[in-house]
Design a protein around this motif. Structure first.
Motif, PDB file in Angstrom:
ATOM      1  N   SER A 133      22.319  -3.670  62.638  1.00 33.21           N
ATOM      2  CA  SER A 133      20.913  -4.028  62.851  1.00 33.21           C
ATOM      3  C   SER A 133      19.994  -2.841  62.570  1.00 33.21           C
ATOM      4  N   SER A 137      20.004  -4.591  58.560  1.00 29.22           N
ATOM      5  CA  SER A 137      19.143  -5.780  58.669  1.00 29.22           C
ATOM      6  C   SER A 137      17.804  -5.492  59.335  1.00 29.22           C
ATOM      7  N   ALA A 144      20.634  -6.937  69.237  1.00 24.50           N
ATOM      8  CA  ALA A 144      21.897  -7.132  68.514  1.00 24.50           C
ATOM      9  C   ALA A 144      23.091  -6.759  69.389  1.00 24.50           C
ATOM     10  N   LEU A 217      19.027 -11.910  62.937  1.00 26.86           N
ATOM     11  CA  LEU A 217      19.947 -11.556  64.008  1.00 26.86           C
ATOM     12  C   LEU A 217      21.251 -12.330  63.866  1.00 26.86           C
ATOM     13  N   THR A 220      23.304 -10.801  61.163  1.00 27.82           N
ATOM     14  CA  THR A 220      23.839  -9.530  61.651  1.00 27.82           C
ATOM     15  C   THR A 220      25.068  -9.754  62.517  1.00 27.82           C
TER      16      THR A 220
END
Length: 279
Positions: A133, A137, A144, A217, A220
């Motif tokens: 994260s 991302s 996360a 999310l 991820t």
């Protein structure tokens, strides 16, 4: 009662909000519900943690771990530990404790072994999710981490009930997916007052669809789950990447690659995984 009837009964109970948490877990669930209150500040969180000797000791230990004690300065008080960690990280640690407690109530050696492996998988996934994260991302790393910790909580709940129903989890992995995961997962996440956007990210795992490079999310979490070196013992997700294929996942990220980021972050991931194993 055969195991399909048992699955359906447990799922129906969960759907009505009738979750049978072991007594050792109830206090931690109440603490988690208090911590998600927006009015819960650090000093209040410290008092709540200090009221539970086990959680207090583990909180201090985690605050002094390599993952959270970058300065090398030891802390000996609960208040100092909570201030170092912050309320959001503390929410993740309490969620981790709940998950570990669910697995720790098992009397059957086979179920205990499955729960231990499931926690290893969870800790790896959560640590990887936080790093991915932050570096790939660019979703919130604290969220996360939390999502990684709770993504298998329904499976832990099923394991905690399996002692009442011999053979409940003896079938094919698809049986768990078809008869329990979604209903139990949503119900337990609801009982822990997990925010809706985290629930939706976990639900993405039940469909097995994600983008590469990860954007959300859910993406991820799915990538972290694929890359975890210890697989979940509960099931293989539809469309999940095999362990062999997962080792080949790579793509460009800025001026580097995912593999380069994972190599650079290996010590960070291991430090966080080790800290979670203290829960």
């Amino acid at each position: 009662m055969d195991r399909f009837e048992a699955f359906n009964m447990i799922a129906a109970q969960a759907g009505r909000g009738e979750l049978a948490f072991p007594a050792s877990v109830e206090a931690s669930v109440r603490l988690q519900q208090a911590l998600v209150d927006p009015d819960c500040h650090v000093d209040l969180a410290a008092r709540l943690v200090g009221a539970d000797p086990l959680l207090a000791a583990r909180t201090v230990a985690i605050a002094n771990s390599v993952a959270f004690n970058r300065s090398g300065t030891p802390i000996s008080s609960v208040r100092g530990a909570v201030h170092r960690l912050g309320v959001r990280t503390l929410q993740s640690l309490v969620a981790a404790l709940i998950v570990r407690q669910l697995g720790g109530t098992l009397g059957d050696p086979g179920l205990r072994a499955r729960a231990a492996r499931l926690w290893e998988h969870t800790a790896h996934t959560a640590a990887l999710a936080q790093v991915i994260s932050r570096r790939v991302s660019h979703v919130d790393p604290d969220t996360a981490l939390f999502a990684g910790i709770v993504h298998e909580v329904g499976a832990f709940y099923a394991l905690s009930r399996a002692g009442e129903f011999p053979g409940l989890l003896d079938g094919e992995p698809d049986d768990w997916l078809a008869h329990g995961e979604i209903t139990l997962g949503r119900s337990v996440l609801g009982a822990l007052m997990v925010p809706g956007h985290v629930v939706r990210a976990v639900e993405a795992m039940w469909t097995g669809m994600r983008a590469l490079p990860p954007e959300t999310l859910g993406d991820t979490l799915l990538l972290a789950d694929d890359l975890a070196p210890v697989a979940s013992p509960m099931h293989a997700r539809p469309g999940a990447t095999t362990p062999q294929a997962a080792r080949t996942i790579d793509f460009a990220v800025g001026d580097g690659t995912l593999q380069a980021i994972l190599d650079e972050s290996r010590a960070e991931v291991e430090a966080l995984r080790t800290a979670l194993m203290l829960c």
